[in-house]
Design an enzyme around this catalytic site. Structure first.
Site, PDB file in Angstrom:
ATOM      1  N   GLY A   1      40.276  23.902 -86.910  1.00 42.97           N
ATOM      2  CA  GLY A   1      40.727  22.800 -86.049  1.00 42.97           C
ATOM      3  C   GLY A   1      41.627  21.886 -86.866  1.00 42.97           C
ATOM      4  O   GLY A   1      42.221  22.310 -87.876  1.00 42.97           O
TER       5      GLY A   1
ATOM      6  N   ALA B   1      31.131  19.664 -92.672  1.00 40.67           N
ATOM      7  CA  ALA B   1      31.030  19.693 -91.204  1.00 40.67           C
ATOM      8  C   ALA B   1      29.731  19.013 -90.771  1.00 40.67           C
ATOM      9  O   ALA B   1      29.703  17.801 -90.571  1.00 40.67           O
ATOM     10  CB  ALA B   1      31.135  21.125 -90.715  1.00 40.67           C
ATOM     11  N   ARG B   2      28.673  19.787 -90.663  1.00 39.07           N
ATOM     12  CA  ARG B   2      27.353  19.246 -90.371  1.00 39.07           C
ATOM     13  C   ARG B   2      26.336  20.075 -91.153  1.00 39.07           C
ATOM     14  O   ARG B   2      26.466  21.301 -91.268  1.00 39.07           O
ATOM     15  CB  ARG B   2      27.036  19.349 -88.876  1.00 39.07           C
ATOM     16  CG  ARG B   2      27.671  18.284 -88.005  1.00 39.07           C
ATOM     17  CD  ARG B   2      27.062  16.899 -88.232  1.00 39.07           C
ATOM     18  NE  ARG B   2      27.645  15.886 -87.372  1.00 39.07           N
ATOM     19  CZ  ARG B   2      28.686  15.115 -87.689  1.00 39.07           C
ATOM     20  NH1 ARG B   2      29.287  15.243 -88.858  1.00 39.07           N
ATOM     21  NH2 ARG B   2      29.127  14.194 -86.854  1.00 39.07           N
TER      22      ARG B   2
ATOM     23  N   GLY C   1      32.676  11.897 -95.779  1.00 38.07           N
ATOM     24  CA  GLY C   1      33.916  12.471 -95.238  1.00 38.07           C
ATOM     25  C   GLY C   1      34.884  11.447 -94.674  1.00 38.07           C
ATOM     26  O   GLY C   1      36.080  11.480 -94.956  1.00 38.07           O
TER      27      GLY C   1
ATOM     28  N   ARG D   1      36.982  31.078 -83.284  1.00 38.87           N
ATOM     29  CA  ARG D   1      36.730  31.791 -82.023  1.00 38.87           C
ATOM     30  C   ARG D   1      38.021  32.362 -81.454  1.00 38.87           C
ATOM     31  O   ARG D   1      38.080  33.481 -80.998  1.00 38.87           O
ATOM     32  CB  ARG D   1      36.101  30.841 -81.001  1.00 38.87           C
ATOM     33  CG  ARG D   1      34.587  30.888 -81.041  1.00 38.87           C
ATOM     34  CD  ARG D   1      34.022  30.047 -79.966  1.00 38.87           C
ATOM     35  NE  ARG D   1      34.683  28.733 -79.971  1.00 38.87           N
ATOM     36  CZ  ARG D   1      34.309  27.699 -79.231  1.00 38.87           C
ATOM     37  NH1 ARG D   1      33.303  27.833 -78.426  1.00 38.87           N
ATOM     38  NH2 ARG D   1      34.936  26.548 -79.286  1.00 38.87           N
TER      39      ARG D   1
ATOM     40  N   ILE E   1      40.897  19.388 -88.885  1.00 36.43           N
ATOM     41  CA  ILE E   1      40.484  19.134 -90.274  1.00 36.43           C
ATOM     42  C   ILE E   1      40.698  20.394 -91.116  1.00 36.43           C
ATOM     43  O   ILE E   1      41.186  20.316 -92.257  1.00 36.43           O
ATOM     44  CB  ILE E   1      39.016  18.647 -90.333  1.00 36.43           C
ATOM     45  CG1 ILE E   1      38.880  17.314 -89.589  1.00 36.43           C
ATOM     46  CG2 ILE E   1      38.547  18.502 -91.788  1.00 36.43           C
ATOM     47  CD1 ILE E   1      37.453  16.809 -89.401  1.00 36.43           C
TER      48      ILE E   1
ATOM     49  N   GLU F   1      19.539  14.812 -93.074  1.00 37.86           N
ATOM     50  CA  GLU F   1      19.996  13.585 -93.743  1.00 37.86           C
ATOM     51  C   GLU F   1      19.082  12.410 -93.400  1.00 37.86           C
ATOM     52  O   GLU F   1      18.669  12.296 -92.245  1.00 37.86           O
ATOM     53  CB  GLU F   1      21.430  13.250 -93.289  1.00 37.86           C
ATOM     54  CG  GLU F   1      22.421  14.266 -93.785  1.00 37.86           C
ATOM     55  CD  GLU F   1      23.851  14.011 -93.303  1.00 37.86           C
ATOM     56  OE1 GLU F   1      24.136  12.912 -92.772  1.00 37.86           O
ATOM     57  OE2 GLU F   1      24.672  14.915 -93.455  1.00 37.86           O
TER      58      GLU F   1
ATOM     59  N   HIS G   1      27.470  12.163 -97.366  1.00 37.08           N
ATOM     60  CA  HIS G   1      28.207  12.121 -96.082  1.00 37.08           C
ATOM     61  C   HIS G   1      29.330  11.070 -96.114  1.00 37.08           C
ATOM     62  O   HIS G   1      29.322  10.100 -95.352  1.00 37.08           O
ATOM     63  CB  HIS G   1      27.250  11.854 -94.915  1.00 37.08           C
ATOM     64  CG  HIS G   1      27.785  12.360 -93.599  1.00 37.08           C
ATOM     65  ND1 HIS G   1      26.981  12.819 -92.574  1.00 37.08           N
ATOM     66  CD2 HIS G   1      29.069  12.474 -93.142  1.00 37.08           C
ATOM     67  CE1 HIS G   1      27.739  13.183 -91.542  1.00 37.08           C
ATOM     68  NE2 HIS G   1      29.018  12.977 -91.867  1.00 37.08           N
TER      69      HIS G   1
HETATM   70  C1  DGY Z   1      32.229  12.623 -87.937  1.00 33.15           C
HETATM   71  O1  DGY Z   1      33.012  11.817 -87.424  1.00 33.15           O
HETATM   72  O2  DGY Z   1      31.711  13.524 -87.297  1.00 33.15           O
HETATM   73  C2  DGY Z   1      31.952  12.468 -89.385  1.00 33.15           C
HETATM   74  O3  DGY Z   1      30.926  13.267 -89.810  1.00 33.15           O
HETATM   75  C3  DGY Z   1      31.688  11.012 -89.709  1.00 33.15           C
HETATM   76  O4  DGY Z   1      31.747  10.863 -91.077  1.00 33.15           O
END
Ligand code: DGY
Length: 324
Positions: free
Chosen positions: A159, A241-242, A291, A181, A161, A271, A289
């Protein structure tokens, strides 16, 4: 002027967003503490809200939506990821749910690139040597890392990012493969000079694998023991990401046994708790975290969420609704 609406902000956000909402005449209930609101208190606070500005730390599920009441019109998440929101539950109640794509693309790609460099060049490990005042001496073989020039970066989830990271990595001389995908637009593929691969091929051939897919039941533990076994023993895994996209226990094992060379993690399964197996490993770079953690980015995220809220309360389409 339309009647003021009640906007509840679930956590502390940059003041610019609060000012925008108040200036539009709304009754804004902000949260001024860095300490997260308890679930119990949140359920009480949202009662009667027409709009909720939510942070990723708060779960917006059917219980919370019902606690708000039938007048609730919009939930604006101050994050691009929206796994904290039960989007179908919003839809069945006619509530618009929005997120903040775009404004944190560069900040997050910067952190992913930083983690690639930190992991492959052992920067956190080196810093620990200095801070712990361990003896050290320049030497031809001292704390050698891995060069990334000419190496393949495998991006899982191409995507905004992922593409922004690809541009950065190309400037460092990396080649780019991706798994997604659907295929990306030919113009973008040409710009990034990237090839699409099946996930297993990407894992087996990449020197660095970086995760950029959204978290959902479909991507839960997308990277588990089997996928880590597919990766090369000299490869690195990066996750901005997560957390739950990776099986953290399996990753700790793979790092401890040398199944992969290293990992750079900005996000974690539970987390702020970190799997204890990761904490003692020198080949795991662990950051909390960060990002999107720049003043400019967090301000842009909060003001975009406020813009979404204001649009819906005016009866207009939200600029960045969560895609169907
Ligand atoms: C988001 O926006 O999903 C990021 O993880 C926030 O830091």
């Amino acid at each position: 002027m339309p009647a003021p609406q009640r906007v509840v902000i679930t956590g502390r956000v940059p003041n610019e967003a609060v000012v925008m909402l108040s200036a539009a005449g709304h009754e804004v209930e902000s949260w001024d503490s860095e300490i997260l609101v308890t679930r119990e208190e949140l359920l009480t606070r949202v009662a009667g809200a027409d709009a909720i500005l939510s942070l990723l730390t708060e779960k917006v599920d059917a219980e919370l939506l019902d606690a708000a009441g039938p007048q609730l019109r919009v939930v604006s998440n101050v994050a691009v990821g929206y796994n904290n929101i039960d989007v179908p539950a919003c839809r069945t109640r006619g509530i618009i749910a929005t997120n903040t794509p775009g404004v944190l693309t560069d900040a997050t790609a910067d952190i992913a690139m930083a983690l690639i460099l930190m992991s492959t060049r052992r920067l956190a490990e080196g810093e620990r040597v200095i801070r712990d005042q361990q003896p050290w001496q320049w030497g031809m073989f001292y704390m050698l890392g891995t060069s990334i020039q000419g190496r393949q970066l495998g991006i899982v989830g191409m995507g905004q990012i992922g593409a922004a990271l690809a541009r950065r990595a190309r400037a460092f001389g990396m080649t780019i493969a991706y798994s997604n995908r659907s295929a990306i637009a030919p113009e973008l593929a040409a710009e990034l000079g990237c090839v699409r691969m099946e996930m297993d091929d990407l894992l087996a051939t990449s020197d660095v694998v970086s995760l950029h897919c959204p978290y959902s039941p479909a991507t839960h533990h997308l990277i588990g023991a089997a996928q880590l076994a597919t990766m090369r023993s000299d490869s690195f895994l990066i996750n901005t990401a997560r957390g739950p996209v990776v099986d953290e226990a399996a990753l700790a094992d793979a790092l401890a046994t040398g199944e992969i060379a290293g990992a750079g993690l900005d996000v974690f399964e539970n987390e702020p708790t970190i799997h204890p197996g990761l904490l003692t490993l020198d080949n795991a770079v662990l950051i909390p975290h960060l990002g999107s953690a720049t003043v400019e980015t967090r301000t842009a995220m909060a003001t975009l969420a406020a813009t979404n809220t204001l649009a819906v309360l005016r009866g207009e389409p939200a600029p960045t609704p969560i895609p169907a």
